[in-house]
Design an enzyme around this catalytic site. Sequence first.
Site, PDB file in Angstrom:
ATOM      1  N   GLU A 148     -12.670 -28.028  41.408  1.00 24.35           N
ATOM      2  CA  GLU A 148     -11.297 -27.988  40.917  1.00 24.35           C
ATOM      3  C   GLU A 148     -11.055 -26.739  40.063  1.00 24.35           C
ATOM      4  OE1 GLU A 148     -13.342 -30.530  40.708  1.00 24.35           O
ATOM      5  OE2 GLU A 148     -12.463 -31.863  42.224  1.00 24.35           O
TER       6      GLU A 148
ATOM      7  N   ARG B 140     -25.575 -29.673  43.805  1.00 26.29           N
ATOM      8  CA  ARG B 140     -24.309 -29.703  43.070  1.00 26.29           C
ATOM      9  C   ARG B 140     -24.530 -29.639  41.562  1.00 26.29           C
ATOM     10  NH1 ARG B 140     -18.856 -28.830  43.721  1.00 26.29           N
ATOM     11  NH2 ARG B 140     -17.610 -30.218  42.407  1.00 26.29           N
TER      12      ARG B 140
ATOM     13  N   MET C 225     -25.635 -20.779  38.299  1.00 28.46           N
ATOM     14  CA  MET C 225     -24.305 -21.347  38.124  1.00 28.46           C
ATOM     15  C   MET C 225     -23.228 -20.369  38.593  1.00 28.46           C
ATOM     16  SD  MET C 225     -24.840 -24.321  36.892  1.00 28.46           S
ATOM     17  CE  MET C 225     -23.174 -24.701  36.376  1.00 28.46           C
TER      18      MET C 225
ATOM     19  N   GLU D 140     -22.216 -19.316  41.559  1.00 30.41           N
ATOM     20  CA  GLU D 140     -22.441 -18.361  42.640  1.00 30.41           C
ATOM     21  C   GLU D 140     -22.273 -18.964  44.034  1.00 30.41           C
ATOM     22  OE1 GLU D 140     -25.118 -14.737  41.222  1.00 30.41           O
ATOM     23  OE2 GLU D 140     -26.321 -16.475  41.811  1.00 30.41           O
TER      24      GLU D 140
ATOM     25  N   LEU E 187     -12.847 -25.365  52.323  1.00 32.22           N
ATOM     26  CA  LEU E 187     -12.078 -24.132  52.489  1.00 32.22           C
ATOM     27  C   LEU E 187     -12.793 -22.921  51.915  1.00 32.22           C
ATOM     28  CD1 LEU E 187      -8.535 -25.516  51.653  1.00 32.22           C
ATOM     29  CD2 LEU E 187      -9.526 -25.090  53.909  1.00 32.22           C
TER      30      LEU E 187
END
Length: 417
Positions: free
Chosen positions: A59, A267, A306, A308, A334
């Site tokens: 987000e 993640r 982080m 990248e 996307l």
Amino acid sequence: MLPFIYSQLIRIALPFILIRLWWRGRNAPARRKNWLHRLGIVPKMFGPVIWVHSVSVGETIATAPMVRRLLAQNPDVAILMTAMTDTGLAQARKMFGDRVAYAYAPYDTPGAIRRFLDRVNPRILVILETEIWPNMIGLCRKRNVPVFLINARLSERSALGYERVRNLVAPVMQSITWVAAQAEPDAERFRRIGVAAAHVEVTGSVKFDVDIPEGVRDAATRLREQFGHRPVWIAGSTHDGEDVQLLEAQRGVLARHPSALLILVPRHPERFDAVAEMAAGKGFAVVRRSSGQPSKTAQVYVGDTMGELMMLYGASDMAFVGGSLTEHGGHNPLEPAAWAIPVFSGSHVFNFETIYERLESDRGAQRVQGSQELAQAVSHLMSNSTERLAFGQRALAVVNKNRGALDKVVEGIIERL
């Protein structure tokens, strides 16, 4: 009565939430840093402030083009970006440096929200997607702070859940100034749970207005040169339970393409070590991004840095988007599509339902069932470069065809100011 009960329950739970935050911070010290932000104790800000809130990394990336546009059009306005996670804030800092201010979002107790608002005094609050917090929204409206819910999406399952607590939800929905929905089904669900029809507009998804800065493109090119002339595929934003399946898929790919490289990007940073150890334990030649070691002989390249992921997508020939082999609802397809590379996912993509429908209808994405089917799909495209390039161009065409939501959102925000 229900809003009062909700606030009391949050207050009762708060000590346990803080203990959990502290406990999880053992392996991720960034989570303990600035923990007082969670209670609304943030540095004071002066002058007009636009508060932009998102939940996590995906987000935060999606807000980037909007924030850049707002900075350009409102040079005298400060922007405060908040997130619920340390990874979200790290991503924001990587994108904007000292051009904006940062803080963890306060927990949704009346006291924490009041302290936060006293210190920041925002002119408006812009919330991305579905971060609906009753006290955050309600107390903003009591102070005449307009609340904009942009890139808003709401699944049918979530809508049914909100309808079960209509007495709690209705006042919150009535406090939202503007809902910029991704699609008409989302808009209809927001109207159904109490947002006034006049306050809901379908603008499309700002995630189609994905922005790849020139510096990111250059970094991706340099990394790809380090990999050498061999096929590269990436699995981005993976969750616990997926990595073992992806490593099995890589084993299947290597059987047909012995020089193939898998870039594996968990993640959450607290899983970096475990995933790297898992890959090594299964006999793969592993290199970690953070090590800076040569990667030409690696079979698995662990993206353990982080902010990248977008760059790593650009260094790849095709992408699997994680959170979809397990029931996490998927992540943003996307980002790889904007690089004109083929996109694969598992079957659990309910968080990006509309986006996947558009990609799949134009054959710009493909869902797979498990490691064997994924290995076959990846191997097939590695053997057919013409088909792979055409697949990627279809994905990019979907992105380009659906651009424009960003303009509508920024215009809508400025108009309503």
